[in-house]
Design an enzyme around this catalytic site. Structure first.
Site, PDB file in Angstrom:
ATOM      1  N   LEU A   5      -0.514 -34.568  27.353  1.00  0.00           N
ATOM      2  CA  LEU A   5       0.789 -33.983  27.661  1.00  0.00           C
ATOM      3  C   LEU A   5       1.422 -33.376  26.414  1.00  0.00           C
ATOM      4  O   LEU A   5       1.451 -33.993  25.339  1.00  0.00           O
ATOM      5  CB  LEU A   5       1.728 -35.033  28.244  1.00  0.00           C
ATOM      6  N   CYS A   6       1.959 -32.185  26.581  1.00  0.00           N
ATOM      7  CA  CYS A   6       2.611 -31.469  25.482  1.00  0.00           C
ATOM      8  C   CYS A   6       3.712 -32.300  24.843  1.00  0.00           C
ATOM      9  O   CYS A   6       3.877 -32.287  23.617  1.00  0.00           O
ATOM     10  CB  CYS A   6       3.173 -30.152  26.025  1.00  0.00           C
ATOM     11  N   PHE A   7       4.483 -33.024  25.643  1.00  0.00           N
ATOM     12  CA  PHE A   7       5.642 -33.736  25.102  1.00  0.00           C
ATOM     13  C   PHE A   7       5.268 -35.027  24.386  1.00  0.00           C
ATOM     14  O   PHE A   7       6.146 -35.724  23.881  1.00  0.00           O
ATOM     15  CB  PHE A   7       6.680 -33.959  26.199  1.00  0.00           C
TER      16      PHE A   7
END
Length: 275
Positions: free
Chosen positions: A167-169
């Protein structure tokens, strides 16, 4: 900067769309601005929770994540799945504010691209501060230059990319905005001859499909006024870029182009499974 000295721009106000449509609208706007349409600022949300894969991420990673979390994809499932045209990690779009800024630009000018990225993030950080939320760029939080260079070099190798969070976050880059140790804003850029698109996601509230990622409201400990935030951010982006944002919509030709792009790309299973 006064309105009289600003150039005219188009504001597409906050509305929700399907994941494939959101991706296609941004691409259609990039092509349109490159062909002479005015600078365009678009705020949007998502009709259904949607996982967007980064352009280079294998579909197998999305399937593995879904198996680990118990998420099911597609019309019969809980979460839609699309592949972006921009890189980076996967994003679970749900209770977030997404914005895209499309500007006419000589995209060979690296400094202009970097300034655009930073100015958007600074405007968002300033508007969050007006709400009483302290958001800082990751580069300011004590990670030394040597460590950043080491991380950057490591990220360039295929082996290390496989070790990055899905996940990017859960990843960090210098301009990401951080609140209480959590990433709340990430952006990506795409360019074509004559124009630049920057789109970004601001986690407004936690999603039940990615509950390891708190949103702004959880980190602030209270409800935040989304509509007021959008109005304030629009004004800050007007001052930052010298553009007078006037309410508008996609032109019929842009909507037709977006519909075609959905069919050819973002709504096409072959595009999603291309890696």
């Amino acid at each position: 900067m006064s309105e009289a000295s600003c150039i005219p721009g188009r504001l597409i106000e906050l509305s929700q769309h399907a994941g494939a449509a959101n991706m296609a609208m941004d691409e259609a706007l990039l092509n349109s601005v490159a062909a002479g349409a005015p600078p365009t600022l678009r705020f949007y949300g998502w009709k259904r929770p949607t996982l967007s894969l980064g352009y280079f991420q294998p579909l197998a990673e999305a399937k593995a994540w879904a198996e680990q979390t118990g998420v099911t994809f597609g019309d019969a499932g809980e979460v839609d799945l699309v592949r972006r045209s921009t890189g980076g990690g996967a994003i679970l779009h749900d209770a977030e504010l997404t914005l895209s800024l499309t500007l006419p630009m000589n995209v060979s000018d690296t400094g202009a691209r970097e300034a655009t990225y930073r100015n958007v993030h600074e405007s968002i950080a300033d508007e969050l501060k007006a709400l009483g939320v302290d958001a800082k760029p990751f580069r300011t939080l004590g990670v030394g230059a040597v460590e950043r260079e080491r991380d950057s070099a490591a990220m360039s190798s295929p082996a290390s990319k496989r070790d990055e969070p899905f996940l990017c976050f859960q990843r960090r880059t210098d301009e990401d905005l951080i609140v209480s140790g959590y990433k709340v804003l990430g952006s990506a850029q795409r360019r074509t001859k004559g124009a630049l698109l920057q789109h970004g996601s601001l986690l407004w509230s936690v999603s039940r499909f990615a509950d390891v990622l708190p949103g702004m409201q959880q980190l602030a400990g209270r409800r935040l006024d989304l509509d007021g935030f959008v109005r304030g951010l629009q004004q800050r982006l007007q001052r930052s870029f010298g553009i007078d944002w006037q309410s508008g919509a996609l032109l019929p030709s842009e909507q037709a182009a977006a519909d075609q792009i959905v069919t050819q790309r973002y709504g096409n299973p072959d595009w999603t499974a291309k890696r």
